[in-house]
Scaffold this motif. Structure first.
Motif, PDB file in Angstrom:
ATOM      1  N   LEU A  19      23.362 -60.064 -19.636  1.00 44.79           N
ATOM      2  CA  LEU A  19      23.615 -60.448 -20.927  1.00 44.79           C
ATOM      3  C   LEU A  19      24.629 -61.590 -21.066  1.00 44.79           C
ATOM      4  CD1 LEU A  19      24.683 -56.768 -22.347  1.00 44.79           C
ATOM      5  CD2 LEU A  19      22.764 -58.272 -23.107  1.00 44.79           C
ATOM      6  N   LEU A  20      25.470 -61.859 -20.193  1.00 46.22           N
ATOM      7  CA  LEU A  20      26.425 -62.978 -20.230  1.00 46.22           C
ATOM      8  C   LEU A  20      25.420 -64.041 -19.736  1.00 46.22           C
ATOM      9  CD1 LEU A  20      29.563 -61.819 -17.948  1.00 46.22           C
ATOM     10  CD2 LEU A  20      29.290 -62.419 -20.425  1.00 46.22           C
ATOM     11  N   VAL A  21      24.729 -64.062 -18.979  1.00 48.93           N
ATOM     12  CA  VAL A  21      23.830 -65.694 -18.531  1.00 48.93           C
ATOM     13  C   VAL A  21      22.890 -65.816 -19.648  1.00 48.93           C
ATOM     14  CG1 VAL A  21      24.347 -64.987 -16.217  1.00 48.93           C
ATOM     15  CG2 VAL A  21      21.973 -64.305 -17.097  1.00 48.93           C
ATOM     16  N   ASN A  22      22.537 -64.757 -20.510  1.00 50.20           N
ATOM     17  CA  ASN A  22      21.698 -65.094 -21.727  1.00 50.20           C
ATOM     18  C   ASN A  22      22.362 -65.428 -22.932  1.00 50.20           C
ATOM     19  OD1 ASN A  22      18.888 -64.672 -20.689  1.00 50.20           O
ATOM     20  ND2 ASN A  22      19.880 -62.715 -20.289  1.00 50.20           N
ATOM     21  N   ARG A  23      23.725 -65.563 -22.966  1.00 50.55           N
ATOM     22  CA  ARG A  23      24.582 -65.982 -24.037  1.00 50.55           C
ATOM     23  C   ARG A  23      24.148 -67.342 -24.364  1.00 50.55           C
ATOM     24  NH1 ARG A  23      30.699 -63.856 -23.872  1.00 50.55           N
ATOM     25  NH2 ARG A  23      31.067 -66.003 -24.816  1.00 50.55           N
ATOM     26  N   PRO A  24      24.289 -67.912 -25.708  1.00 46.30           N
ATOM     27  CA  PRO A  24      23.972 -69.373 -26.072  1.00 46.30           C
ATOM     28  C   PRO A  24      24.834 -70.229 -25.406  1.00 46.30           C
ATOM     29  CG  PRO A  24      24.323 -68.120 -27.980  1.00 46.30           C
ATOM     30  CD  PRO A  24      24.451 -66.919 -26.833  1.00 46.30           C
ATOM     31  N   ASP A  25      26.218 -69.744 -25.172  1.00 43.65           N
ATOM     32  CA  ASP A  25      27.243 -70.806 -24.772  1.00 43.65           C
ATOM     33  C   ASP A  25      27.366 -70.678 -23.131  1.00 43.65           C
ATOM     34  OD1 ASP A  25      28.248 -67.938 -24.500  1.00 43.65           O
ATOM     35  OD2 ASP A  25      30.293 -68.936 -24.814  1.00 43.65           O
ATOM     36  N   PHE A  26      26.499 -69.903 -22.607  1.00 50.62           N
ATOM     37  CA  PHE A  26      26.365 -69.989 -21.155  1.00 50.62           C
ATOM     38  C   PHE A  26      25.600 -71.208 -20.473  1.00 50.62           C
ATOM     39  CE2 PHE A  26      25.426 -68.765 -16.733  1.00 50.62           C
ATOM     40  CZ  PHE A  26      26.671 -67.848 -16.217  1.00 50.62           C
ATOM     41  N   PRO A  27      25.903 -71.782 -19.444  1.00 47.81           N
ATOM     42  CA  PRO A  27      25.120 -73.048 -18.991  1.00 47.81           C
ATOM     43  C   PRO A  27      23.801 -72.692 -18.857  1.00 47.81           C
ATOM     44  CG  PRO A  27      27.239 -72.670 -17.647  1.00 47.81           C
ATOM     45  CD  PRO A  27      27.025 -71.611 -18.572  1.00 47.81           C
ATOM     46  N   SER A  66      40.583 -68.607 -22.965  1.00 47.55           N
ATOM     47  CA  SER A  66      40.513 -68.476 -24.246  1.00 47.55           C
ATOM     48  C   SER A  66      41.090 -67.139 -24.581  1.00 47.55           C
ATOM     49  CB  SER A  66      38.962 -68.462 -24.786  1.00 47.55           C
ATOM     50  OG  SER A  66      38.478 -67.294 -24.255  1.00 47.55           O
ATOM     51  N   GLU A  67      41.753 -67.488 -26.045  1.00 49.33           N
ATOM     52  CA  GLU A  67      42.471 -66.181 -26.373  1.00 49.33           C
ATOM     53  C   GLU A  67      41.731 -64.840 -26.273  1.00 49.33           C
ATOM     54  OE1 GLU A  67      44.577 -66.158 -30.019  1.00 49.33           O
ATOM     55  OE2 GLU A  67      44.305 -68.283 -30.107  1.00 49.33           O
ATOM     56  N   GLU A  68      40.388 -64.917 -26.463  1.00 46.58           N
ATOM     57  CA  GLU A  68      39.437 -63.649 -26.338  1.00 46.58           C
ATOM     58  C   GLU A  68      39.134 -63.347 -25.385  1.00 46.58           C
ATOM     59  OE1 GLU A  68      36.295 -64.360 -29.378  1.00 46.58           O
ATOM     60  OE2 GLU A  68      37.458 -65.421 -30.691  1.00 46.58           O
ATOM     61  N   GLY A  69      39.337 -64.177 -24.188  1.00 48.25           N
ATOM     62  CA  GLY A  69      38.766 -63.843 -22.871  1.00 48.25           C
ATOM     63  C   GLY A  69      37.286 -63.381 -22.813  1.00 48.25           C
ATOM     64  N   GLY A  70      36.526 -63.974 -23.273  1.00 52.72           N
ATOM     65  CA  GLY A  70      35.191 -63.628 -23.610  1.00 52.72           C
ATOM     66  C   GLY A  70      34.205 -63.354 -22.574  1.00 52.72           C
ATOM     67  N   LEU A  71      34.507 -62.992 -21.422  1.00 52.64           N
ATOM     68  CA  LEU A  71      33.626 -62.624 -20.394  1.00 52.64           C
ATOM     69  C   LEU A  71      32.924 -61.373 -20.622  1.00 52.64           C
ATOM     70  CD1 LEU A  71      35.765 -63.666 -17.289  1.00 52.64           C
ATOM     71  CD2 LEU A  71      33.991 -64.743 -18.486  1.00 52.64           C
ATOM     72  N   ARG A  72      33.193 -60.485 -21.437  1.00 48.38           N
ATOM     73  CA  ARG A  72      32.119 -59.405 -21.778  1.00 48.38           C
ATOM     74  C   ARG A  72      31.286 -59.803 -22.511  1.00 48.38           C
ATOM     75  NH1 ARG A  72      33.717 -56.628 -17.466  1.00 48.38           N
ATOM     76  NH2 ARG A  72      35.801 -55.892 -17.001  1.00 48.38           N
ATOM     77  N   PRO A  73      30.087 -59.180 -22.529  1.00 40.88           N
ATOM     78  CA  PRO A  73      28.956 -59.378 -23.252  1.00 40.88           C
ATOM     79  C   PRO A  73      29.202 -59.292 -24.806  1.00 40.88           C
ATOM     80  CG  PRO A  73      28.346 -58.234 -21.398  1.00 40.88           C
ATOM     81  CD  PRO A  73      29.520 -58.429 -21.287  1.00 40.88           C
ATOM     82  N   PRO A  74      28.944 -59.778 -25.768  1.00 43.38           N
ATOM     83  CA  PRO A  74      29.052 -59.317 -27.101  1.00 43.38           C
ATOM     84  C   PRO A  74      28.486 -57.976 -27.402  1.00 43.38           C
ATOM     85  CG  PRO A  74      27.545 -61.225 -27.157  1.00 43.38           C
ATOM     86  CD  PRO A  74      27.932 -60.846 -25.719  1.00 43.38           C
TER      87      PRO A  74
END
Length: 63
Positions: free
Chosen positions: A20-28, A55-63
Motif C-alpha cells: 500500500l505504501l509503495v503505491n501511494r502517489p507520493d512514493f517515489p 512530518s507531523e503526521e508521521g505518514g508511514l502507515r498506509p492511508p
C-alpha cells in the motif's frame, strides 16, 4: 531496493502495508519493473522515509 528491503528499512509493517505504501502517489517512482517486482533507488526511498518521519503526521502507515 525491493519491497522486502523497504519493509526492513521502515520496520514492523506487513507485506500488505508495504505494498500500500509503495503505491501511494507520493512514493517515489520505481526505476525498473522486474519479474520479481518493482525496484526503487535506495536514495529516493531513504529520502521519502526521512520526510515521512519528520512530518507531523508521521505518514508511514498506509492511508
Amino acid at each position: 531496493m525491493g519491497v522486502h528491503e523497504i519493509r526492513v528499512r521502515i520496520g514492523d509493517i506487513s507485506r500488505q502495508q508495504a505494498y500500500l505504501l509503495v503505491n501511494r502517489p507520493d512514493f517515489p517512482d520505481p526505476v525498473a519493473v522486474l519479474a520479481q517486482g518493482k525496484v526503487w533507488l535506495v536514495e529516493e526511498v531513504e529520502a521519502w522515509i526521512a520526510a515521512q518521519r519528520s512530518s507531523e503526521e508521521g505518514g508511514l502507515r498506509p492511508p
